[in-house]
Scaffold this active site. Sequence first.
Site, PDB file in Angstrom:
ATOM      1  N   GLU A  69       0.811  -1.206   0.000  1.00  0.00           N
ATOM      2  CA  GLU A  69       0.000   0.000   0.000  1.00  0.00           C
ATOM      3  C   GLU A  69       0.855   1.271   0.000  1.00  0.00           C
ATOM      4  OE1 GLU A  69      -3.735  -0.015   0.252  1.00  0.00           O
ATOM      5  OE2 GLU A  69      -3.938   0.602   2.359  1.00  0.00           O
ATOM      6  N   ASP A  70       1.936   1.259   0.722  1.00  0.00           N
ATOM      7  CA  ASP A  70       2.673   2.503   0.958  1.00  0.00           C
ATOM      8  C   ASP A  70       4.023   2.622   0.270  1.00  0.00           C
ATOM      9  OD1 ASP A  70       0.589   3.156   2.591  1.00  0.00           O
ATOM     10  OD2 ASP A  70       1.606   2.685   4.475  1.00  0.00           O
TER      11      ASP A  70
END
Length: 305
Positions: free
Chosen positions: A50-51
């Site tokens: 996600e990051d």
Amino acid sequence: YDFALQAHGQQTRKTGELYTQHPLHTAYILAQMKADLPTIAAGLMHDVPEDTDTTLADIQQQFGSEIASLVEGITKLSKIRYTGVERYRESLRKMFLAMTDDLRVILIKFADRLHNLRTLEGVDPKKRLRIAKETLEIYAPIAGLLGIWRLKWQMEDICFKYLYPEEYKKLEYKYEIEKKVELNQYIQKVRNIVSKKLVEAKIEYSIEGRFKHLYSIWQKMTTKDRKFDEIYDVFALRVIVPTVADCYNVLGIIHTLWKPNYNRFKDYIAVPKPNGYRSLHTTVFGPEGKATEFQIRTPEMNLES
Ligand code: MN
């Protein structure tokens, strides 16, 4: 850890610390829960897809499909957004469970959330309240449903502190600072009396004092409209003995020492709770007539609870 460290690089959190501190703490909480190795590994990598620029496919390639699917489950869960609207709450809870065909994903999500709560100080006030509310209304009840009490009460107390700061402070002072000193002395006294009898009966044992956590005391005060001093079951003594036969033996010894409150006796060994919880519970009128709760169980029952 190296993989996550490399993926997150020099990213920092709002608190200013290096981002990788967060997955590291998440993995540590999972290790304390005695989660298995893939779960801990997934905990370390849970924010990677996600990051960062590193993808799920990269994780799959390096660590195989079991760990990758755990990380994928976390990524999916993070897409559920909390709206705070009453009628969505129940369906949200269901969705939370339904979206997860591997319970370990929920464990990682809980560990992730617990660490986020512990570092909530660094988040802006509006978001802080949203996270606390969401945790109290959705995460904590699910932890309760699954019987993961340690997580449930840790999450509840942190949320309580942020959502009701005044009440929290007052209760914390009364309970943690004034009351616990007095209770600890009382518990010590009861423990000495029981210990002597157990030694005489040649039963191997350990006894620990358990305190109710702040949020559950406050809940009792508000739902039953009671004052703090009117809540007597804020502590319990837990007696751990080797066998089931010992449990009933200890119960007999305690009931011989002090008169039990008939309404407060529960045999969760003969009839376990629906979630599998097993233990004997009894509240007796102990020294000075003080209501005193005992929980009697074997080491296995203690591990499972
Ligand atoms: Mn996270």
